[in-house]
Design a protein around this motif. Structure first.
Motif, PDB file in Angstrom:
ATOM      1  N   UNK A 369      37.114  36.993  41.514  1.00  0.00           N
ATOM      2  CA  UNK A 369      37.078  38.419  41.197  1.00  0.00           C
ATOM      3  C   UNK A 369      38.480  39.029  41.213  1.00  0.00           C
ATOM      4  N   UNK A 370      38.862  39.562  40.072  1.00  0.00           N
ATOM      5  CA  UNK A 370      40.146  40.245  39.932  1.00  0.00           C
ATOM      6  C   UNK A 370      40.239  41.363  40.985  1.00  0.00           C
ATOM      7  N   UNK A 371      41.410  41.521  41.684  1.00  0.00           N
ATOM      8  CA  UNK A 371      42.698  40.861  41.441  1.00  0.00           C
ATOM      9  C   UNK A 371      42.949  39.612  42.283  1.00  0.00           C
ATOM     10  N   UNK A 465      44.932  29.017  27.944  1.00  0.00           N
ATOM     11  CA  UNK A 465      44.054  27.847  27.921  1.00  0.00           C
ATOM     12  C   UNK A 465      42.817  28.016  28.802  1.00  0.00           C
ATOM     13  N   UNK A 466      42.890  28.845  29.833  1.00  0.00           N
ATOM     14  CA  UNK A 466      41.774  29.075  30.762  1.00  0.00           C
ATOM     15  C   UNK A 466      41.270  27.761  31.363  1.00  0.00           C
ATOM     16  N   UNK A 467      42.213  26.944  31.827  1.00  0.00           N
ATOM     17  CA  UNK A 467      41.873  25.674  32.468  1.00  0.00           C
ATOM     18  C   UNK A 467      41.906  25.868  33.983  1.00  0.00           C
ATOM     19  N   UNK A 468      40.746  25.704  34.635  1.00  0.00           N
ATOM     20  CA  UNK A 468      40.675  25.866  36.084  1.00  0.00           C
ATOM     21  C   UNK A 468      41.033  24.522  36.734  1.00  0.00           C
ATOM     22  N   UNK A 469      41.371  24.563  37.953  1.00  0.00           N
ATOM     23  CA  UNK A 469      41.545  25.652  38.883  1.00  0.00           C
ATOM     24  C   UNK A 469      42.608  25.220  39.873  1.00  0.00           C
ATOM     25  N   UNK A 500      49.270  30.093  36.212  1.00  0.00           N
ATOM     26  CA  UNK A 500      49.485  31.076  35.147  1.00  0.00           C
ATOM     27  C   UNK A 500      48.243  31.954  35.084  1.00  0.00           C
ATOM     28  N   UNK A 501      48.335  33.083  35.763  1.00  0.00           N
ATOM     29  CA  UNK A 501      47.194  33.978  35.896  1.00  0.00           C
ATOM     30  C   UNK A 501      47.449  35.251  35.102  1.00  0.00           C
ATOM     31  N   UNK A 502      46.394  35.840  34.591  1.00  0.00           N
ATOM     32  CA  UNK A 502      46.512  37.062  33.812  1.00  0.00           C
ATOM     33  C   UNK A 502      47.115  38.198  34.610  1.00  0.00           C
ATOM     34  N   UNK A 503      47.586  39.226  33.919  1.00  0.00           N
ATOM     35  CA  UNK A 503      48.282  40.346  34.552  1.00  0.00           C
ATOM     36  C   UNK A 503      47.409  41.085  35.562  1.00  0.00           C
ATOM     37  N   UNK A 511      47.646  30.286  45.893  1.00  0.00           N
ATOM     38  CA  UNK A 511      46.626  29.779  44.964  1.00  0.00           C
ATOM     39  C   UNK A 511      46.352  28.295  45.230  1.00  0.00           C
ATOM     40  N   UNK A 512      47.370  27.451  45.132  1.00  0.00           N
ATOM     41  CA  UNK A 512      47.221  26.018  45.414  1.00  0.00           C
ATOM     42  C   UNK A 512      47.528  25.736  46.872  1.00  0.00           C
ATOM     43  N   UNK A 513      47.002  24.596  47.397  1.00  0.00           N
ATOM     44  CA  UNK A 513      47.286  24.287  48.800  1.00  0.00           C
ATOM     45  C   UNK A 513      47.201  22.787  49.084  1.00  0.00           C
ATOM     46  N   UNK A 514      47.802  22.412  50.210  1.00  0.00           N
ATOM     47  CA  UNK A 514      47.732  21.046  50.744  1.00  0.00           C
ATOM     48  C   UNK A 514      48.268  20.006  49.751  1.00  0.00           C
TER      49      UNK A 514
END
Length: 604
Positions: A369-371, A465-469, A500-503, A511-514
């Protein structure tokens, strides 16, 4: 007791015999004639659910004339009517034994489309095209002031003509690209992407014949001009230069490719969609020995979209592709409309995702859920209604979050794989060696890697591209990185973690971890080794880094380790040999929990 065991053994042997007897074995023999209809007829006449296709060693030719015409959704390619040679659907077991045969394809064909199969093994075959869907030439002169360059185009083994001041290619069976399109330069001797090369999309204003077989190409839209002595290669316009992969595997499981080599394809090499448990062993994608082609295949060597189970790529060689060595990802879809308390309409966002099977009944999804980009509530899909190739209506077993709104994101939780790559060699190609996004276990070890862009990129994206995650468990260890990030498209690193996340999303939330980056040997000319943005938990440990003089650094002021909005980063026991003095850069957030100790040759 012994009698019971003997009975059980006999019963197992009996069912194994029945299984072997039930398998339909079809043998094929080399021929100078087109084999498409022979293969098609054999497959269509099979009644059994278990088949084995055996190709006696030799060369087999496949033309599109008698292929199966079928509208196909192919993620990251162009959807549409495809001419399919091997259409294999709804089998329990498929085995293809090539006996080191060579399959030569011609024109616009999709060699293999495999759908809804429970076990698949393809072994010991080579694949190529008689004429590649490429145009290339040696650059002989450049005049930036007058906005032209000259080339000596390759003729033998290629198909093109000059028509009304334009290069028309591949000009095969009536098909031609609308422009030169995606273009890149290569070193003539090594076939490596040229140092500092830029991706270009070319539409020539006019092309002139010059003496001695030279063409002069005028264009006022060029970002840069090629270097004299390089090979310039074009693959056509973006809308039509990805016809189909060599192998498309959909909704299947227990897949093994062993000793399969692809020298050319009209898209990706191996593409898997919603497939479970995959092994690619002892295989390769590279230019055929002795060929003067600049590239092997048109896009990624391997690509995995919404797969699950275990993926293993071992002892493989990927070279000469015009995109990544491997791309592993899920798919983000956007909430288009709230229908009721349990139902939403979602939208596939990228034009090459249209028709993709994002989710099935029983799958769990995350709401994002944005933001805040972090995964939030989980729900289970109760029903799926496909509105059309872009929109899907989803109904869930439980009520959706009360604060879910249009523009939020949905990610499939069920279809994410563990990924292992080891003992592979990836080099001399466009883009990244490895780009990967899965929250499950990722191991990248004992590989030889050389890259035009970042060698390993971790990038989930709610944009384009909307490639998760986001990743949650990554080990990159005991690899050899040599001559990386040498293209000129933008700034890269050996390891780049760059969501690369939208504005609309908060760009400061981790966002990323470990992620563990350890015991790697790195020899490269430029400065950047690890560039990390929004990571929680990053260990950079025991790496040996040697600066080379193979090229001039493109970004001499860049830092070896660059940390942005990170938490819990450790840089320990690394050894550096070279002249870089810009070692570590951090922002305030990253600095708070950063630990740096026991490094040699670098300071903080």
């Amino acid at each position: 007791m012994i009698n019971n065991i003997l009975k059980l053994i006999c019963l197992i042997l009996f069912f194994n015999v029945l299984s072997v007897q039930a398998q339909k074995v079809i043998e094929f023999y080399p021929s100078k004639k087109d084999m498409t209809s022979v293969v098609r007829n054999a497959i269509e006449n099979v009644k059994q659910k278990d088949i084995k296709l055996v190709f006696k060693k030799g060369t087999y030719k496949f033309l599109p004339d008698y292929a199966i015409n079928k509208f196909s959704y192919i993620t990251n390619h162009s959807n549409g009517e495809k001419s399919i040679v091997f259409l294999l659907e709804n089998f329990d077991t498929i085995e293809i034994e090539g006996n080191n045969s060579e399959f030569i394809f011609h024109g616009q064909v999709a060699p293999f489309q495999i759908n809804n199969c429970k076990r698949l093994k393809i072994s010991n075959l080579k694949m190529d095209w008689d004429i590649p869907f490429s145009f290339q030439g040696d650059v002989t002169a450049v005049n930036e002031k007058e906005k032209w360059y000259e080339i000596k185009p390759y003729r033998e083994g290629f198909s093109w003509e000059l028509k009304k001041g334009q290069i028309v290619f591949p000009n095969i069976d009536g098909f031609k690209f609308s422009s030169l399109g995606s273009t890149l330069t290569f070193d003539k001797d090594t076939k490596q992407v040229a140092y500092g090369a830029l991706d270009m999309s070319l539409r020539a204003n006019k092309v002139e014949k010059r003496p001695h077989g030279i063409l002069r190409i005028y264009g006022d839209n060029m970002k840069s001009y090629p270097t004299i002595g390089t090979v310039i290669h074009s693959k056509g316009d973006k809308e039509s230069n990805r016809y189909a992969p060599a192998f498309q595997v959909l909704s299947s499981k227990n897949v093994v490719f062993d000793n399969v080599t692809i020298h050319h394809a009209l898209g990706m090499g191996f593409l898997f969609e919603r497939t479970e448990n995959i092994k690619i062993l002892n295989s390769g994608i590279y230019i055929k020995e002795g060929s003067d082609r600049a590239i092997s295949i048109i896009a990624d060597a391997t690509h995995f979209a919404n797969c699950k189970g275990d993926i293993l790529i071992e002892n493989c060689r990927f070279e000469g592709m015009l995109d990544d060595g491997t791309n592993v990802h899920g798919t983000y879809v956007e909430v288009n409309k709230i229908l009721n308390k349990k139902s939403i309409r979602v939208r596939l966002m990228h034009f090459q995702q249209l028709g993709f099977e994002f989710v099935g009944v029983g799958d769990e999804v995350w709401f994002v859920k944005v933001p805040n980009p972090k995964r939030a509530e989980i729900n289970t899909v109760a029903s799926v209604k496909v509105v059309n190739d872009r929109y899907i209506d989803l109904t869930f077993t439980n009520e959706i979050p009360a604060d879910l709104k249009e523009g939020d994101i949905v990610e499939n939780k069920t279809w994410n794989p563990n990924f292992t790559m080891k003992g592979c060699k990836i080099r001399d190609h466009r883009a990244r060696n490895i780009i990967i996004k899965t929250p499950k276990k990722i191991i990248i070890e004992d590989n030889d890697l050389s890259s035009m862009m970042s060698s390993v990129m971790l990038r989930g994206e709610t944009f384009y591209w909307f490639e998760s995650g986001n990743v949650e468990d990554v080990i990159i260890r005991n690899n050899r990185f040599v001559h990386c990030a040498y293209g000129g498209s933008s700034e890269h690193a050996i390891l780049k973690v760059s969501p690369r996340l939208g504005k609309a999303f908060d760009q400061t939330i981790t966002y990323d971890r470990n992620i563990v980056f350890e015991n790697n040997n790195i020899e490269t000319f430029d400065n950047r080794i690890v560039w990390a943005d929004r990571v929680d938990g990053l260990i950079i440990k025991g790496n040996i880094i040697k600066q080379t003089t193979t090229e001039e650094p493109q970004f001499p002021d860049a830092h070896m380790f660059d940390l942005i909005n990170c938490e819990n980063v450790e840089i320990i026991n690394n050894v550096y040999e070279g002249n870089v003095k810009t070692f570590i850069r951090t922002d305030k957030k990253s600095k708070k929990t950063l630990k740096v100790r026991n490094n040699k040759g670098l300071s903080y």
